[in-house]
Design an enzyme around this catalytic site. Structure first.
Site, PDB file in Angstrom:
ATOM      1  N   ILE A 291      17.643  -6.085   8.945  1.00  0.00           N
ATOM      2  CA  ILE A 291      17.640  -6.563   7.560  1.00  0.00           C
ATOM      3  C   ILE A 291      18.317  -7.939   7.506  1.00  0.00           C
ATOM      4  O   ILE A 291      17.902  -8.827   6.770  1.00  0.00           O
ATOM      5  CB  ILE A 291      18.317  -5.527   6.633  1.00  0.00           C
ATOM      6  CG1 ILE A 291      17.439  -4.266   6.580  1.00  0.00           C
ATOM      7  CG2 ILE A 291      18.550  -6.090   5.240  1.00  0.00           C
ATOM      8  CD1 ILE A 291      18.036  -3.088   5.817  1.00  0.00           C
TER       9      ILE A 291
ATOM     10  N   LEU B  90       9.674  -6.529  10.433  1.00  0.00           N
ATOM     11  CA  LEU B  90       9.165  -5.945  11.674  1.00  0.00           C
ATOM     12  C   LEU B  90       7.909  -6.653  12.165  1.00  0.00           C
ATOM     13  O   LEU B  90       7.602  -6.630  13.359  1.00  0.00           O
ATOM     14  CB  LEU B  90       8.895  -4.450  11.462  1.00  0.00           C
ATOM     15  CG  LEU B  90      10.149  -3.627  11.069  1.00  0.00           C
ATOM     16  CD1 LEU B  90       9.760  -2.195  10.713  1.00  0.00           C
ATOM     17  CD2 LEU B  90      11.196  -3.644  12.167  1.00  0.00           C
TER      18      LEU B  90
ATOM     19  N   LYS C 137      30.574   0.025   4.327  1.00  0.00           N
ATOM     20  CA  LYS C 137      30.595   0.041   5.792  1.00  0.00           C
ATOM     21  C   LYS C 137      31.601  -1.003   6.288  1.00  0.00           C
ATOM     22  O   LYS C 137      31.464  -2.189   5.987  1.00  0.00           O
ATOM     23  CB  LYS C 137      29.174  -0.277   6.314  1.00  0.00           C
ATOM     24  CG  LYS C 137      29.091  -0.353   7.818  1.00  0.00           C
ATOM     25  CD  LYS C 137      27.679  -0.658   8.293  1.00  0.00           C
ATOM     26  CE  LYS C 137      27.663  -0.962   9.771  1.00  0.00           C
ATOM     27  NZ  LYS C 137      26.383  -1.503  10.228  1.00  0.00           N
TER      28      LYS C 137
ATOM     29  N   ALA D  31      21.574   0.804   7.501  1.00  0.00           N
ATOM     30  CA  ALA D  31      22.892   0.193   7.695  1.00  0.00           C
ATOM     31  C   ALA D  31      22.723  -1.321   7.748  1.00  0.00           C
ATOM     32  O   ALA D  31      21.731  -1.830   8.262  1.00  0.00           O
ATOM     33  CB  ALA D  31      23.513   0.704   8.984  1.00  0.00           C
TER      34      ALA D  31
ATOM     35  N   THR E  22      20.843  -5.077  12.633  1.00  0.00           N
ATOM     36  CA  THR E  22      20.588  -6.504  12.441  1.00  0.00           C
ATOM     37  C   THR E  22      19.222  -6.844  11.844  1.00  0.00           C
ATOM     38  O   THR E  22      18.968  -8.003  11.535  1.00  0.00           O
ATOM     39  CB  THR E  22      20.717  -7.225  13.795  1.00  0.00           C
ATOM     40  OG1 THR E  22      20.067  -6.436  14.794  1.00  0.00           O
ATOM     41  CG2 THR E  22      22.161  -7.428  14.155  1.00  0.00           C
TER      42      THR E  22
ATOM     43  N   SER F 184       0.840  -1.187   0.000  1.00  0.00           N
ATOM     44  CA  SER F 184       0.000   0.000   0.000  1.00  0.00           C
ATOM     45  C   SER F 184       0.886   1.252   0.000  1.00  0.00           C
ATOM     46  O   SER F 184       1.592   1.505   0.983  1.00  0.00           O
ATOM     47  CB  SER F 184      -0.901  -0.018   1.239  1.00  0.00           C
ATOM     48  OG  SER F 184      -1.370   1.275   1.492  1.00  0.00           O
TER      49      SER F 184
ATOM     50  N   PHE G 287      24.899 -15.139  14.894  1.00  0.00           N
ATOM     51  CA  PHE G 287      25.576 -14.358  13.892  1.00  0.00           C
ATOM     52  C   PHE G 287      26.891 -13.726  14.346  1.00  0.00           C
ATOM     53  O   PHE G 287      27.904 -13.768  13.654  1.00  0.00           O
ATOM     54  CB  PHE G 287      24.573 -13.310  13.390  1.00  0.00           C
ATOM     55  CG  PHE G 287      25.185 -12.144  12.731  1.00  0.00           C
ATOM     56  CD1 PHE G 287      26.075 -12.318  11.695  1.00  0.00           C
ATOM     57  CD2 PHE G 287      24.875 -10.874  13.141  1.00  0.00           C
ATOM     58  CE1 PHE G 287      26.647 -11.233  11.071  1.00  0.00           C
ATOM     59  CE2 PHE G 287      25.440  -9.783  12.522  1.00  0.00           C
ATOM     60  CZ  PHE G 287      26.336  -9.968  11.486  1.00  0.00           C
TER      61      PHE G 287
HETATM   62  C1  LIG Z   1      14.242   3.573  13.956  1.00  0.00           C
HETATM   63  C2  LIG Z   1      14.596   2.378  13.120  1.00  0.00           C
HETATM   64  C3  LIG Z   1      15.873   2.278  12.561  1.00  0.00           C
HETATM   65  C4  LIG Z   1      16.213   1.163  11.801  1.00  0.00           C
HETATM   66  N1  LIG Z   1      17.487   1.044  11.306  1.00  0.00           N
HETATM   67  C5  LIG Z   1      17.859  -0.104  10.697  1.00  0.00           C
HETATM   68  C6  LIG Z   1      19.174  -0.295  10.223  1.00  0.00           C
HETATM   69  O1  LIG Z   1      20.007   0.594  10.274  1.00  0.00           O
HETATM   70  N2  LIG Z   1      19.479  -1.477   9.671  1.00  0.00           N
HETATM   71  C7  LIG Z   1      18.581  -2.497   9.568  1.00  0.00           C
HETATM   72  O2  LIG Z   1      18.927  -3.583   9.115  1.00  0.00           O
HETATM   73  N3  LIG Z   1      17.308  -2.311   9.948  1.00  0.00           N
HETATM   74  C8  LIG Z   1      16.933  -1.164  10.508  1.00  0.00           C
HETATM   75  N4  LIG Z   1      15.638  -1.001  10.916  1.00  0.00           N
HETATM   76  C9  LIG Z   1      14.658  -2.020  10.602  1.00  0.00           C
HETATM   77  C10 LIG Z   1      14.247  -1.878   9.151  1.00  0.00           C
HETATM   78  O3  LIG Z   1      13.755  -0.583   8.917  1.00  0.00           O
HETATM   79  C11 LIG Z   1      13.197  -2.901   8.793  1.00  0.00           C
HETATM   80  O4  LIG Z   1      13.622  -4.154   9.194  1.00  0.00           O
HETATM   81  C12 LIG Z   1      12.964  -2.930   7.322  1.00  0.00           C
HETATM   82  O5  LIG Z   1      12.726  -1.652   6.841  1.00  0.00           O
HETATM   83  C13 LIG Z   1      11.820  -3.828   6.950  1.00  0.00           C
HETATM   84  O6  LIG Z   1      10.626  -3.306   7.396  1.00  0.00           O
HETATM   85  P1  LIG Z   1       9.299  -4.130   7.059  1.00  0.00           P
HETATM   86  O7  LIG Z   1       9.256  -4.377   5.600  1.00  0.00           O
HETATM   87  O8  LIG Z   1       9.203  -5.287   7.946  1.00  0.00           O
HETATM   88  O9  LIG Z   1       8.139  -3.115   7.475  1.00  0.00           O
HETATM   89  P2  LIG Z   1       7.646  -1.767   6.763  1.00  0.00           P
HETATM   90  O10 LIG Z   1       8.769  -0.986   6.207  1.00  0.00           O
HETATM   91  O11 LIG Z   1       6.763  -1.109   7.768  1.00  0.00           O
HETATM   92  O12 LIG Z   1       6.770  -2.261   5.531  1.00  0.00           O
HETATM   93  C14 LIG Z   1       5.467  -2.736   5.710  1.00  0.00           C
HETATM   94  C15 LIG Z   1       4.846  -2.967   4.357  1.00  0.00           C
HETATM   95  O13 LIG Z   1       3.579  -3.532   4.535  1.00  0.00           O
HETATM   96  C16 LIG Z   1       2.636  -2.772   3.786  1.00  0.00           C
HETATM   97  N5  LIG Z   1       1.373  -2.783   4.519  1.00  0.00           N
HETATM   98  C17 LIG Z   1       1.177  -2.580   5.818  1.00  0.00           C
HETATM   99  N6  LIG Z   1      -0.142  -2.635   6.118  1.00  0.00           N
HETATM  100  C18 LIG Z   1      -0.776  -2.899   4.975  1.00  0.00           C
HETATM  101  C19 LIG Z   1      -2.137  -3.070   4.612  1.00  0.00           C
HETATM  102  N7  LIG Z   1      -3.141  -2.969   5.507  1.00  0.00           N
HETATM  103  N8  LIG Z   1      -2.424  -3.320   3.330  1.00  0.00           N
HETATM  104  C20 LIG Z   1      -1.452  -3.406   2.391  1.00  0.00           C
HETATM  105  N9  LIG Z   1      -0.150  -3.252   2.673  1.00  0.00           N
HETATM  106  C21 LIG Z   1       0.183  -2.994   3.946  1.00  0.00           C
HETATM  107  C22 LIG Z   1       3.226  -1.382   3.682  1.00  0.00           C
HETATM  108  O14 LIG Z   1       2.708  -0.716   2.565  1.00  0.00           O
HETATM  109  C23 LIG Z   1       4.696  -1.701   3.529  1.00  0.00           C
HETATM  110  O15 LIG Z   1       5.020  -1.968   2.190  1.00  0.00           O
HETATM  111  C24 LIG Z   1      15.266   0.133  11.610  1.00  0.00           C
HETATM  112  C25 LIG Z   1      13.970   0.277  12.114  1.00  0.00           C
HETATM  113  C26 LIG Z   1      13.634   1.385  12.872  1.00  0.00           C
HETATM  114  C27 LIG Z   1      12.247   1.498  13.419  1.00  0.00           C
END
Ligand SMILES: Cc1cc2nc3c(=O)[nH]c(=O)nc-3n(C[C@H](O)[C@H](O)[C@H](O)COP(=O)(O)OP(=O)(O)OC[C@H]3O[C@@H](n4cnc5c(N)ncnc54)[C@H](O)[C@@H]3O)c2cc1C
Length: 481
Positions: free
Chosen positions: A328, A315, A60, A32, A326, A21, A417
């Site tokens: 990713i 997440l 890095k 990172a 960690t 979405s 790891f």
């Molecule tokens: C403050 C912070 C710093 C970070 N820094 C790092 C870092 O340096 N290195 C690292 O490895 N990781 C880091 N992370 C973690 C990293 O950001 C995530 O692991 C990574 O971005 C993957 O996120 P995700 O895809 O699980 O969730 P999101 O990025 O939240 O993606 C969720 C997806 O689901 C979709 N979605 C959600 N609800 C719906 C719905 N109802 N209908 C349709 N689609 C939906 C959204 O559109 C989106 O595409 C960090 C996280 C945070 C919070």
């Protein structure tokens, strides 16, 4: 990442649907990484320079930690070894022996990636094991808002079908509670056999629909908020991430080609969002390029990453805060183990249990390593550090720390790891000093030891002198348009 990897590995045998979405968007702050991402990219067949150009990536060599042991301390946790083992005894025991004899050289002087990082240099490792350039690895810092779409294009080229839309309902099969399909806002209903929940913190399928439950680890990892803002880079490009401890958390600095990513990860028990935002803004090296954004989270993990016919990745599966970059990596592991345990329509319980066992282990080991950073501190200047310094820690970590304190021994894990040099970097960088070293390190006579140490230092120094700057290397190898 998941759709891209599955499209590559499952090679047309399965129909893969990607539902996203634009309205909800992504977290977009994961910038990172750790070196394993290179194997992920390589498995996909990505060209490294092309990937870096497209994601504004930099290299890095590790993470610099500032103010963690005491205010004023700094050390780099490198992706690489310190010195080399002599007569089968790990290098750090010789370093400890020299230290007791009065030598004050920091252990980082015996590490190529630490020295190169400090001097703003970078080159690719050498495959020649006799070269000092074979003693390190590297990862990337990249714009997550570009990496996602880059992999999406890859997945679509390999047959993944993308549907833009918001999931508004998850329907379960009445007979066994498995997920039958998801309903989108526009009325489109998508059925499937296996559902991978990558919906972020909300855990749309794994939690909201399947009520799997969450293990809360915030008593060990109390940070529960982050405020993030990109800024203009004004300093010489360095090949490392920086983590600076503040009163109620820590600030990241991630240099990319086009900007610097910044964020303050903090605990809402010890400061407010307004104060944290002020702290972050007052520590930026250049003008902010966007408004600060606050993210809220609870450190921990889902009780089962795989429940029925749903696997939570990213997440949606858990979050351990970004201190050692960690998340990713945990996504990459989840994909790897999912492919190893790929189900047929029977969804056998043994395979699911094994997947959950191994993912639990990976999470716990990363967790303990991160807790070490918070706990191994002498800081007594603020409530957060007083809490972390005195809090009870998990038994496995307690055991590891005691063994290191007693005799400099690093407990090895079969799975998990972070390897010995990582633990060593944090122990020594945060003043966890062993009482004694391995007695076998005394077998080497003093003159030979001094010669050996001087030799390692000189070899590293010469190699770093001959290494290009990080900025020059990027310019030649992968400069973004
Ligand atoms: C403050 C912070 C710093 C970070 N820094 C790092 C870092 O340096 N290195 C690292 O490895 N990781 C880091 N992370 C973690 C990293 O950001 C995530 O692991 C990574 O971005 C993957 O996120 P995700 O895809 O699980 O969730 P999101 O990025 O939240 O993606 C969720 C997806 O689901 C979709 N979605 C959600 N609800 C719906 C719905 N109802 N209908 C349709 N689609 C939906 C959204 O559109 C989106 O595409 C960090 C996280 C945070 C919070």
């Amino acid at each position: 990442m998941t759709a891209a990897a599955l499209s590559r590995k499952l090679n047309g045998h399965y129909a893969i649907q990607l539902i996203e979405s634009e309205e909800i968007g992504i977290v977009g702050v994961g910038e990172a990484t750790v070196p394993h991402i290179r194997y992920f990219n390589r498995t996909l067949g990505l060209d490294e320079a092309d990937f870096m150009r497209n994601t504004q990536a930099t290299f890095k060599l590790g993470i610099e930690f500032v103010n963690w042991g005491r205010i004023g301390d700094r050390y780099i946790h490198p992706f690489g070894a310190y010195g080399r083992a002599i007569n089968g005894v790990d290098f750090h025991h010789y370093w400890l022996r020299q230290r007791i004899a009065g030598d004050t050289a920091p252990i980082g002087d015996y590490s190529y990636p630490v020295t190169a990082g400090r001097m703003g240099k970078f080159t690719l490792p050498s495959p020649d094991p006799s070269s000092v350039l074979s003693t390190f690895s590297y990862a990337f810092q990249f714009d997550a808002n570009l990496y996602g779409p880059y992999l999406r294009r890859y997945a679509l080229q390999r047959g993944v079908v993308r549907t833009e839309g918001k999931v508004v309902d998850v329907r379960l099969r009445p007979e066994d509670g498995f997920i039958a399909g998801v309903l989108l806002q526009d009325g489109n209903y998508i059925e499937g056999d296996l559902f991978i929940d990558c919906s972020g913190f909300r855990g749309l399928l794994i939690e909201q629909a399947l009520k799997t439950g969450y293990e809360n680890w915030s008593h060990w990892l109390p940070c529960d908020r982050a405020v993030a803002v990109p800024c203009k880079g004004t300093q010489e490009s360095v090949a490392y991430t920086r983590s600076t401890a503040h009163d109620a958390g820590w600030q990241w600095r991630i240099p990319l080609q086009h900007r610097v990513g910044n964020g303050y990860v903090f605990s809402s028990r010890f400061t407010t969002e307004e104060q944290a935002t002020q702290t972050l803004l007052s520590h930026l090296e250049g003008p902010a390029l966007a408004d600060p954004r606050v993210l809220r989270f609870t450190t921990g993990k889902r009780k089962k990453a795989w429940n029925k016919n749903c696997v939570a990745i990213g997440l949606a599966g858990g979050f351990l805060e970004p201190l050692e970059s960690t998340s990713i990596h945990l996504i990459q592991l989840a994909i790897t183990y999912l492919l190893e345990m790929f189900p047929d329509s029977s969804f056998d319980a043994a395979g699911i249990d094994e997947y959950n066992r191994i993912m639990d282990l990976e999470y716990e080991r990363v967790r303990d390593f991160i807790i070490l950073h918070y706990h191994a501190t002498e800081r007594a200047d603020s409530e957060l550090w007083n809490y972390c310094r005195t809090m009870p820690i998990p038994d496995a970590l307690q055991y590891k720390m005691e063994l290191f304190r007693e005799r400099g021994h690093i407990v090895k894990y079969k799975d998990g790891f972070f390897l010995e040099p990582s633990w060593l970097a944090v122990y020594l960088g945060q003043r966890v000093m062993p009482r004694r070293y391995d007695p076998l390190a005394d077998k080497l006579d003093a003159a030979s030891l001094q010669r050996e140490l001087a030799n390692i230092k000189t070899t590293i120094h010469r190699a770093v002198q001959a290494t290009p700057t990080h900025a020059a290397f990027i310019q030649k190898y992968c400069a973004a348009a």
